[in-house]
Design a protein around this motif. Structure first.
Motif, short mmCIF file in Angstrom:
data_model
loop_
_atom_site.label_atom_id
_atom_site.label_comp_id
_atom_site.label_asym_id
_atom_site.label_seq_id
_atom_site.Cartn_x
_atom_site.Cartn_y
_atom_site.Cartn_z
N TYR A 35 23.50 31.47 28.53
CA TYR A 35 24.47 32.37 27.90
C TYR A 35 25.77 32.42 28.69
CZ TYR A 35 20.32 34.07 25.50
OH TYR A 35 19.17 34.15 24.75
N HIS A 36 26.86 32.45 27.94
CA HIS A 36 28.15 32.78 28.53
C HIS A 36 28.46 34.20 28.08
CE1 HIS A 36 32.58 33.13 28.62
NE2 HIS A 36 32.39 32.59 29.80
N VAL A 37 28.54 35.11 29.04
CA VAL A 37 28.71 36.52 28.72
C VAL A 37 30.09 36.99 29.16
CG1 VAL A 37 27.80 38.84 29.10
CG2 VAL A 37 26.23 36.90 28.99
N SER A 38 30.76 37.68 28.25
CA SER A 38 32.05 38.29 28.54
C SER A 38 31.91 39.80 28.38
CB SER A 38 33.13 37.77 27.58
OG SER A 38 33.25 36.37 27.68
N LEU A 39 32.72 40.53 29.14
CA LEU A 39 32.73 41.99 29.06
C LEU A 39 34.16 42.44 28.84
CD1 LEU A 39 31.44 44.80 29.36
CD2 LEU A 39 31.73 44.56 31.85
N LEU A 40 34.40 43.07 27.70
CA LEU A 40 35.72 43.63 27.39
C LEU A 40 35.71 45.10 27.75
CD1 LEU A 40 38.54 43.63 25.99
CD2 LEU A 40 37.33 44.17 23.88
N ILE A 41 36.64 45.51 28.59
CA ILE A 41 36.81 46.92 28.92
C ILE A 41 38.27 47.28 28.70
CG2 ILE A 41 34.87 47.11 30.52
CD1 ILE A 41 36.70 46.70 32.81
N ALA A 42 38.50 48.53 28.30
CA ALA A 42 39.88 48.95 28.04
C ALA A 42 40.71 48.87 29.32
CB ALA A 42 39.91 50.36 27.46
N TYR A 43 40.15 49.34 30.41
CA TYR A 43 40.84 49.24 31.70
C TYR A 43 39.79 49.12 32.80
CZ TYR A 43 40.08 54.21 30.89
OH TYR A 43 39.52 55.42 30.54
N PRO A 44 40.09 48.34 33.83
CA PRO A 44 39.08 47.93 34.80
C PRO A 44 38.87 48.84 36.00
CG PRO A 44 41.09 46.76 35.26
CD PRO A 44 41.35 47.65 34.06
N ASP A 45 38.91 50.13 35.81
CA ASP A 45 38.64 50.98 36.96
C ASP A 45 37.29 51.65 36.79
OD1 ASP A 45 39.30 52.78 35.01
OD2 ASP A 45 40.79 53.85 36.14
N GLY A 46 36.79 52.22 37.86
CA GLY A 46 35.52 52.92 37.80
C GLY A 46 34.60 52.54 38.93
N VAL A 47 33.61 53.38 39.15
CA VAL A 47 32.69 53.19 40.27
C VAL A 47 31.83 51.94 40.12
CG1 VAL A 47 32.60 55.65 40.86
CG2 VAL A 47 30.94 54.72 39.26
N TYR A 48 31.62 51.47 38.91
CA TYR A 48 30.76 50.31 38.69
C TYR A 48 31.52 48.99 38.59
CZ TYR A 48 27.15 53.76 37.56
OH TYR A 48 26.26 54.79 37.59
N LYS A 49 32.81 49.01 38.76
CA LYS A 49 33.62 47.79 38.60
C LYS A 49 33.12 46.65 39.49
CE LYS A 49 38.18 45.91 39.24
NZ LYS A 49 39.46 46.07 39.86
N ASN A 50 32.77 46.95 40.72
CA ASN A 50 32.34 45.90 41.65
C ASN A 50 30.90 45.46 41.44
OD1 ASN A 50 34.88 45.88 42.85
ND2 ASN A 50 34.32 47.55 44.21
N ASP A 51 30.19 46.10 40.51
CA ASP A 51 28.79 45.75 40.24
C ASP A 51 28.63 44.75 39.10
OD1 ASP A 51 28.03 47.52 42.25
OD2 ASP A 51 27.73 49.18 40.85
N ILE A 52 29.72 44.33 38.51
CA ILE A 52 29.66 43.35 37.42
C ILE A 52 29.23 42.01 38.02
CG2 ILE A 52 30.97 42.12 35.65
CD1 ILE A 52 32.96 44.51 35.70
N PRO A 53 28.17 41.39 37.48
CA PRO A 53 27.75 40.09 38.01
C PRO A 53 28.90 39.08 37.97
CG PRO A 53 26.09 40.95 36.51
CD PRO A 53 27.30 41.85 36.40
N LYS A 54 28.96 38.22 38.97
CA LYS A 54 30.07 37.26 39.09
C LYS A 54 30.12 36.27 37.93
CE LYS A 54 27.61 34.17 42.29
NZ LYS A 54 26.86 33.53 41.28
N GLU A 55 28.99 36.07 37.26
CA GLU A 55 28.94 35.14 36.13
C GLU A 55 29.59 35.70 34.87
OE1 GLU A 55 25.35 34.60 38.76
OE2 GLU A 55 26.23 36.31 37.72
N VAL A 56 29.80 36.99 34.83
CA VAL A 56 30.35 37.64 33.64
C VAL A 56 31.88 37.51 33.65
CG1 VAL A 56 30.63 39.85 32.43
CG2 VAL A 56 28.44 39.26 33.47
N GLU A 57 32.41 37.05 32.54
CA GLU A 57 33.87 36.97 32.39
C GLU A 57 34.38 38.36 32.03
OE1 GLU A 57 37.27 34.95 29.52
OE2 GLU A 57 35.17 34.46 29.19
N LEU A 58 35.21 38.93 32.88
CA LEU A 58 35.76 40.26 32.65
C LEU A 58 37.09 40.14 31.92
CD1 LEU A 58 35.53 43.32 33.11
CD2 LEU A 58 36.75 42.97 35.27
#
Length: 179
Positions: A35-58
């Motif tokens: 799988y190629h997984v992308s994550l769309l977020i309105a804005y990239p702040d928050g306590v969990y920002k650094n927990d996104i797996p490196k394989e996920v396209e932000l």
């Protein structure tokens, strides 16, 4: 070798909360060779920002939670159905198409999803709460009928509990398949 399935998740932000944490746990469990997984977020702040797996396209709609971002959402709410501003921003960021698009939270994530549902072969949205007792998502839409249109445009609605599903039908009378 078969091509990877393309999946896009949508969530407003990663500021904290149960749904955000569940999403990150789910993202850690993917087999990224399939799988190629992308994550769309309105804005990239928050306590969990650094927990996104490196394989996920932000993919960030905006660089930060600033005035323009808030105005775009407010403009949509004020003018029922006039979504040009948000749709324009999304089209600048989302290229190509996906096998599955998933709005992982109700409210603004669903709103964003509804504006790009043509990008997904299958469109799924999640409901994480009982909207009959706590209809917090009403703030994202100009009226109930606009929110209902967004839900009715989905191929499937997933609920985290039977109670959330049962009470959802009290607020929204839809014929969308539910899980």
């Amino acid at each position: 070798m078969m091509p990877k399935k393309e999946i896009l998740f949508i969530i407003e932000n990663l500021r904290g909360g149960g749904a955000e944490k569940v999403l990150l746990d789910l993202l850690r469990r993917f087999d990224y060779s399939l799988y190629h997984v992308s994550l769309l977020i309105a804005y990239p702040d928050g306590v969990y920002k650094n927990d996104i797996p490196k394989e996920v396209e932000l993919i960030s709609l905006y660089k930060r939670n600033h005035t323009f971002c808030r105005k775009a959402f407010r403009y949509y709410k004020r003018y029922n159905g006039f979504s040009f501003l948000l749709k324009y921003q999304l089209r600048k960021r989302i290229n190509g198409s996906y096998d599955i698009v998933i709005s992982f939270l109700e409210g603004r994530a669903l709103l964003l999803h509804s504006l790009i549902k043509d990008k997904g072969a299958v469109n799924i949205t999640w409901v994480h709460c009982d909207l009959s007792t706590y209809h917090w998502t009403a703030a994202a839409f100009p009226n109930l009928s606009a929110e209902k249109r967004c839900y009715s445009g989905m191929d499937k609605i997933v609920f985290v509990s039977y109670q959330a599903m049962a009470n959802f039908s009290k607020v929204f009378d839809l014929s969308v398949p539910v899980t």
